[in-house]
Design a protein around this motif. Structure first.
Motif, PDB file in Angstrom:
ATOM      1  N   ILE A 103      20.521   5.766 -57.958  1.00 42.76           N
ATOM      2  CA  ILE A 103      21.735   5.181 -58.516  1.00 42.76           C
ATOM      3  C   ILE A 103      22.210   4.098 -57.563  1.00 42.76           C
ATOM      4  O   ILE A 103      22.331   4.344 -56.354  1.00 42.76           O
ATOM      5  N   THR A 104      22.466   2.918 -58.090  1.00 39.27           N
ATOM      6  CA  THR A 104      23.121   1.866 -57.322  1.00 39.27           C
ATOM      7  C   THR A 104      24.511   1.667 -57.905  1.00 39.27           C
ATOM      8  O   THR A 104      24.651   1.302 -59.076  1.00 39.27           O
ATOM      9  N   ALA A 105      25.530   1.956 -57.100  1.00 39.10           N
ATOM     10  CA  ALA A 105      26.917   1.842 -57.528  1.00 39.10           C
ATOM     11  C   ALA A 105      27.527   0.625 -56.861  1.00 39.10           C
ATOM     12  O   ALA A 105      27.564   0.541 -55.625  1.00 39.10           O
ATOM     13  N   VAL A 145      29.562   8.565 -60.755  1.00 46.67           N
ATOM     14  CA  VAL A 145      28.407   8.333 -59.887  1.00 46.67           C
ATOM     15  C   VAL A 145      27.810   9.672 -59.475  1.00 46.67           C
ATOM     16  O   VAL A 145      26.608   9.924 -59.624  1.00 46.67           O
ATOM     17  N   LEU A 146      28.662  10.565 -58.963  1.00 50.80           N
ATOM     18  CA  LEU A 146      28.175  11.869 -58.528  1.00 50.80           C
ATOM     19  C   LEU A 146      27.799  12.754 -59.703  1.00 50.80           C
ATOM     20  O   LEU A 146      26.845  13.531 -59.625  1.00 50.80           O
ATOM     21  N   SER A 147      28.524  12.631 -60.813  1.00 46.53           N
ATOM     22  CA  SER A 147      28.211  13.464 -61.980  1.00 46.53           C
ATOM     23  C   SER A 147      26.858  13.115 -62.582  1.00 46.53           C
ATOM     24  O   SER A 147      26.147  13.989 -63.091  1.00 46.53           O
ATOM     25  N   TYR A 148      26.464  11.839 -62.528  1.00 39.87           N
ATOM     26  CA  TYR A 148      25.151  11.450 -63.056  1.00 39.87           C
ATOM     27  C   TYR A 148      24.009  12.082 -62.257  1.00 39.87           C
ATOM     28  O   TYR A 148      22.888  12.212 -62.762  1.00 39.87           O
ATOM     29  N   LEU A 149      24.278  12.470 -61.017  1.00 36.15           N
ATOM     30  CA  LEU A 149      23.238  13.123 -60.221  1.00 36.15           C
ATOM     31  C   LEU A 149      22.787  14.437 -60.847  1.00 36.15           C
ATOM     32  O   LEU A 149      21.673  14.899 -60.605  1.00 36.15           O
ATOM     33  N   THR A 150      23.647  15.044 -61.650  1.00 30.81           N
ATOM     34  CA  THR A 150      23.268  16.304 -62.282  1.00 30.81           C
ATOM     35  C   THR A 150      22.117  16.118 -63.263  1.00 30.81           C
ATOM     36  O   THR A 150      21.434  17.084 -63.607  1.00 30.81           O
ATOM     37  N   VAL A 165      21.976   7.876 -53.866  1.00 28.88           N
ATOM     38  CA  VAL A 165      22.986   6.896 -54.278  1.00 28.88           C
ATOM     39  C   VAL A 165      23.148   5.836 -53.200  1.00 28.88           C
ATOM     40  O   VAL A 165      23.341   6.149 -52.019  1.00 28.88           O
ATOM     41  N   GLU A 166      23.080   4.591 -53.628  1.00 26.31           N
ATOM     42  CA  GLU A 166      23.387   3.451 -52.765  1.00 26.31           C
ATOM     43  C   GLU A 166      24.685   2.827 -53.266  1.00 26.31           C
ATOM     44  O   GLU A 166      24.806   2.505 -54.447  1.00 26.31           O
ATOM     45  N   VAL A 167      25.660   2.676 -52.377  1.00 27.77           N
ATOM     46  CA  VAL A 167      26.946   2.088 -52.734  1.00 27.77           C
ATOM     47  C   VAL A 167      27.011   0.692 -52.135  1.00 27.77           C
ATOM     48  O   VAL A 167      26.837   0.520 -50.923  1.00 27.77           O
ATOM     49  N   ARG A 168      27.279  -0.294 -52.980  1.00 29.11           N
ATOM     50  CA  ARG A 168      27.302  -1.687 -52.524  1.00 29.11           C
ATOM     51  C   ARG A 168      28.631  -2.353 -52.854  1.00 29.11           C
ATOM     52  O   ARG A 168      29.126  -2.251 -53.978  1.00 29.11           O
ATOM     53  N   HIS A 169      29.185  -3.055 -51.888  1.00 31.03           N
ATOM     54  CA  HIS A 169      30.364  -3.895 -52.112  1.00 31.03           C
ATOM     55  C   HIS A 169      29.848  -5.230 -52.635  1.00 31.03           C
ATOM     56  O   HIS A 169      29.540  -6.150 -51.874  1.00 31.03           O
ATOM     57  N   ALA A 170      29.708  -5.325 -53.948  1.00 33.91           N
ATOM     58  CA  ALA A 170      29.037  -6.489 -54.541  1.00 33.91           C
ATOM     59  C   ALA A 170      29.478  -6.668 -55.981  1.00 33.91           C
ATOM     60  O   ALA A 170      29.967  -5.741 -56.629  1.00 33.91           O
ATOM     61  N   ASN A 171      29.279  -7.871 -56.465  1.00 33.11           N
ATOM     62  CA  ASN A 171      29.464  -8.192 -57.872  1.00 33.11           C
ATOM     63  C   ASN A 171      28.243  -7.715 -58.655  1.00 33.11           C
ATOM     64  O   ASN A 171      27.103  -7.823 -58.183  1.00 33.11           O
ATOM     65  N   PHE A 172      28.459  -7.187 -59.859  1.00 33.29           N
ATOM     66  CA  PHE A 172      27.380  -6.627 -60.669  1.00 33.29           C
ATOM     67  C   PHE A 172      26.284  -7.661 -60.927  1.00 33.29           C
ATOM     68  O   PHE A 172      25.091  -7.380 -60.763  1.00 33.29           O
ATOM     69  N   THR A 195      16.380  10.218 -67.358  1.00 34.23           N
ATOM     70  CA  THR A 195      15.139  10.918 -67.033  1.00 34.23           C
ATOM     71  C   THR A 195      14.861  10.787 -65.536  1.00 34.23           C
ATOM     72  O   THR A 195      15.454   9.942 -64.864  1.00 34.23           O
ATOM     73  N   PRO A 196      13.975  11.609 -64.999  1.00 33.74           N
ATOM     74  CA  PRO A 196      13.765  11.606 -63.537  1.00 33.74           C
ATOM     75  C   PRO A 196      13.251  10.303 -62.946  1.00 33.74           C
ATOM     76  O   PRO A 196      13.304  10.123 -61.727  1.00 33.74           O
ATOM     77  N   ASP A 197      12.755   9.386 -63.781  1.00 37.14           N
ATOM     78  CA  ASP A 197      12.269   8.108 -63.265  1.00 37.14           C
ATOM     79  C   ASP A 197      13.313   6.999 -63.389  1.00 37.14           C
ATOM     80  O   ASP A 197      13.031   5.830 -63.119  1.00 37.14           O
ATOM     81  N   CYS A 198      14.534   7.322 -63.783  1.00 37.76           N
ATOM     82  CA  CYS A 198      15.560   6.315 -64.055  1.00 37.76           C
ATOM     83  C   CYS A 198      16.232   5.801 -62.784  1.00 37.76           C
ATOM     84  O   CYS A 198      16.616   6.584 -61.911  1.00 37.76           O
ATOM     85  N   HIS A 199      16.407   4.489 -62.742  1.00 38.87           N
ATOM     86  CA  HIS A 199      17.260   3.847 -61.745  1.00 38.87           C
ATOM     87  C   HIS A 199      18.497   3.336 -62.487  1.00 38.87           C
ATOM     88  O   HIS A 199      18.410   2.435 -63.307  1.00 38.87           O
ATOM     89  N   ILE A 200      19.648   3.942 -62.173  1.00 40.87           N
ATOM     90  CA  ILE A 200      20.911   3.598 -62.827  1.00 40.87           C
ATOM     91  C   ILE A 200      21.646   2.562 -61.992  1.00 40.87           C
ATOM     92  O   ILE A 200      21.733   2.678 -60.766  1.00 40.87           O
TER      93      ILE A 200
END
Length: 405
Positions: free
Chosen positions: A81-83, A70-75, A300-307, A55-60
């Motif tokens: 989105i934090t990847a 990652v890009l497909s979820y933008l649809t 989208v924020e891309v992070r070099h990090a452990n989940f 939904t539009p209020d979701c932070h994935i």
């Protein structure tokens, strides 16, 4: 299936003494995963988007992998989105895709860059439209050289989907098939699902009965290219011979879906996307989604990090959707508990967690404490349906958990 570069993740993959046979396999797997693994992610985004109900209020929060999902979820128009990923090659690929979505001049250029990914025009487009907007680390990665001396960005002029650990694995599988008198592309000429089944039964299935193939697939290292570490190999095989399991998974890919609607099959049997106006493509590469992906890429924020480490920085009840791919398959009980402790703490009521497993059952009961897992509802019937409809066909289970209350 991410390269284990931090102590917690190494402990998940490295379960045996480093001089033992199993320990050597685990460390070989770790070494193999230091470069590009997936130019294309192998989780079906159509199934994911239905299961996640964004939904539009979701932070994935999701594992980045090759960035397709990652890009497909933008649809689906999420708020953010934090990847996250520990593989620097995957981080660089995600950042390249996001900048390209925003800065390439039109859909034709974007489609050529990532759907065809095999023309010299892509290199010129990179230099003019993409390179100026990349951060220094990402630019150095793409303009650096791989193990055989090729500049990494040249992959987009020569077929990037033939590169990376998975691309090399598929190439080796094609070579093995040709040595047995079979061109895997043959099945792509089938005109119906019935013809697909006929070709598979006649030409593909017998290969898995050959003694060499059965011996080869009994070696855990033979499946490193599929992103399967030793612990996951055991879960995938179960009580069966690996050749039998692989035959069943390939049969589903080849026979259960119309190949005209399954780009995963085109990647497996054709080593790239179909090059026709009506080709099956990931959502982010479809013409009808181009403007949405371009306009929302900055979310989208891309992070070099452990989940887990990332989640520890998040406030309580602040995230809505979690996508774990199949990473839990090689986690110890301790790490699984740590992961689900942080997911539960940061999840809003109604939050959803989606993941895949090599085997069919969910792996969480009995391994994550009841006081944590009991707060989640496992959608068993939905999960079976998602598994059945996942076009990538390589996983035994697709699983959905929803936070109660």
């Amino acid at each position: 299936m991410k390269p284990p570069r931090n102590r917690a993740v190494r402990s998940a993959v490295h379960r045996h003494d480093h001089l033992s046979k199993q320990g050597l396999l685990e460390r070989t797997f770790t070494f193999a995963f230091r470069g590009l693994v997936y130019a294309q992610i192998w989780e079906d985004p159509a199934v994911d988007l239905e299961a996640l109900a964004v939904t539009p209020d979701c932070h994935i929060v999701q594992i980045a992998s090759g960035g397709c999902n990652v890009l497909s979820y933008l649809t689906a128009n999420p708020k953010a989105i934090t990847a996250v990923d520990l593989n620097t090659a995957h981080i660089a690929l995600n950042k390249l895709k996001l900048v390209a979505a925003r800065k390439l001049p039109d859909y034709a250029a974007f489609h050529r860059f990532f759907a065809r990914a095999n023309t010299k025009e892509n290199i010129a487009a990179y230099r003019r439209f993409v390179r100026p907007y990349l951060d220094d680390t990402t630019r150095r990665y793409w303009e650096g050289r791989d193990l055989i001396g090729r500049r990494r960005i040249s992959g987009f002029a020569r077929g990037v989907y033939k590169r990376g650990l998975l691309g090399n694995f598929i190439g080796a599988a094609h070579l093995l098939a040709r040595l047995n008198g079979l061109n895997p592309r043959k099945i792509l000429r089938a005109g119906s699902i019935e013809e697909q089944r006929e070709i598979f039964d006649r030409d593909f299935a017998p290969i898995f009965d050959k003694a060499f193939v059965r011996w080869l697939t009994d070696q855990p290292a033979s499946l490193f290219g599929l992103g399967i570490p030793p612990a996951q190999y055991e879960a995938l095989a179960g009580d069966s011979k690996m050749a039998v399991v692989l035959r069943e998974r390939l049969e589903k890919l080849a026979c259960d879906f119309d190949l005209r609607e399954n780009y995963f099959a085109w990647q497996a049997f054709g080593r790239g996307y179909q090059d026709t106006p009506d080709a099956s493509l990931p959502p982010y590469l479809q013409r009808g989604h181009y403007e949405a992906v371009r306009d929302r890429a900055e979310r989208v924020e891309v992070r070099h990090a452990n989940f887990i480490d990332y989640l520890k920085t998040c406030p309580d009840a602040s995230r809505d959707r979690y996508v774990l791919l199949d990473a839990q398959d090689w986690m110890t009980d301790e790490i699984l508990t740590s992961l689900w402790t942080e997911i539960t703490r940061t999840a809003k009521p109604g939050a959803r967690v989606l993941f895949r497993t090599a085997g069919a059952p969910t792996i969480l009961p009995g391994r994550v404490p009841d006081e944590i897992l009991g707060r989640w509802e496992y959608r068993a019937e939905d999960s079976l349906d998602y598994t059945r409809r996942d076009r990538s066909s390589i996983y035994g289970g697709v699983h959905l958990y929803v936070l109660k209350g």
